[in-house]
Motif scaffolding. Sequence first.
Motif, short mmCIF file in Angstrom:
data_model
loop_
_atom_site.label_atom_id
_atom_site.label_comp_id
_atom_site.label_asym_id
_atom_site.label_seq_id
_atom_site.Cartn_x
_atom_site.Cartn_y
_atom_site.Cartn_z
N PRO A 159 42.18 31.40 31.46
CA PRO A 159 42.55 32.58 30.61
C PRO A 159 43.98 33.24 31.48
CG PRO A 159 40.53 33.10 31.38
CD PRO A 159 40.77 31.68 31.87
N PRO A 160 44.73 34.03 30.80
CA PRO A 160 45.96 34.50 31.54
C PRO A 160 45.69 35.18 33.02
CG PRO A 160 45.94 35.17 29.27
CD PRO A 160 44.56 34.51 29.58
N ILE A 161 46.37 34.97 33.96
CA ILE A 161 45.92 35.59 35.33
C ILE A 161 46.84 36.83 35.40
CG2 ILE A 161 46.10 35.39 37.58
CD1 ILE A 161 45.83 32.37 36.97
N THR A 162 46.12 38.07 35.33
CA THR A 162 46.79 39.45 35.54
C THR A 162 46.83 39.95 36.72
OG1 THR A 162 44.68 40.37 34.82
CG2 THR A 162 46.35 39.60 32.96
N ASN A 163 46.11 39.52 37.80
CA ASN A 163 46.51 40.13 39.19
C ASN A 163 46.41 38.99 40.22
OD1 ASN A 163 43.71 39.74 40.07
ND2 ASN A 163 43.02 40.87 38.60
N SER A 164 46.41 39.27 41.36
CA SER A 164 46.84 38.43 42.46
C SER A 164 45.38 38.46 43.37
CB SER A 164 48.11 38.73 43.36
OG SER A 164 48.01 39.94 43.84
N ASP A 165 44.40 38.83 42.85
CA ASP A 165 43.32 38.78 43.59
C ASP A 165 43.02 37.35 43.94
OD1 ASP A 165 43.19 41.38 43.61
OD2 ASP A 165 41.66 41.63 41.98
N VAL A 166 42.03 37.24 44.87
CA VAL A 166 41.65 35.90 45.39
C VAL A 166 40.95 35.22 44.19
CG1 VAL A 166 39.81 34.48 46.75
CG2 VAL A 166 41.34 35.97 47.98
N SER A 167 39.91 35.96 43.57
CA SER A 167 39.55 35.71 42.28
C SER A 167 39.72 36.74 41.48
CB SER A 167 37.82 35.57 42.69
OG SER A 167 37.28 35.43 41.39
N PRO A 168 40.90 36.23 40.48
CA PRO A 168 41.20 37.35 39.33
C PRO A 168 40.33 37.33 38.27
CG PRO A 168 42.53 35.17 39.45
CD PRO A 168 41.66 35.07 40.56
N PHE A 169 39.26 36.38 38.25
CA PHE A 169 38.31 36.48 37.09
C PHE A 169 36.75 36.73 37.70
CE2 PHE A 169 41.31 33.25 36.20
CZ PHE A 169 41.90 33.93 35.13
N PRO A 170 36.27 37.47 37.05
CA PRO A 170 34.47 37.64 37.42
C PRO A 170 34.08 36.25 37.93
CG PRO A 170 34.97 39.01 35.59
CD PRO A 170 36.12 37.96 35.74
N LEU A 171 33.29 36.03 38.96
CA LEU A 171 32.77 34.98 39.50
C LEU A 171 31.32 35.03 39.78
CD1 LEU A 171 33.10 32.00 41.06
CD2 LEU A 171 33.65 33.51 43.01
#
Length: 183
Positions: A159-171
């Motif tokens: 999906p589109p990446i909206t932030n620069s967190d290490v894991s931008p998606f729930p993992l």
Amino acid sequence: MNGTHATVTIDIVLDRQNTREILCALLHAILFHRLFGTIRPQTFEVLDVTMPGVADPTMEQLVEEKVETFWKGLENVALKRGEIAVTLSKKDQRKAWLGITTYEEEVAWEQWIINAEIRQPKSEKERQQFNQNLAATLSKSLRVMLSHTSSEQGRSAVPPITNSDVSPFPLKISVRVGGAELG
């Protein structure tokens, strides 16, 4: 692939001596290919196979905890097999009752499943053959990871990446042994 998300399965037969190290390396390799924030890479040398990994304290702790949960779960079952699943999700806005309110729902976009079984070689000759087969399986697993993540299907699933967190998606990393989810 099922109807909603891609599923990548890795089947591996391990021995007690290498189980923790190999499972940690496999989980790190998956995370290396699917964490999209700024990460520091690291490598794991397992049976002369170099596996990529993520040098992030939070991810390292998560991997260690899940591998330890898997290991402890195997102590209580006769059949020494189980699975570790890495599920990556995105947050979708859903409309609630009559479309008046909205809420966020996590929807999986990809899942990696490691089916692991532990067997013990009985002789030194058998151990050598076992280690050769295990190294070949690790190399094959890396090829599967690379071909999936670089394929059109693997790239389009993200999906589109909206932030620069290490894991931008729930993992989520889940462990199942003997048909029951642990930890």
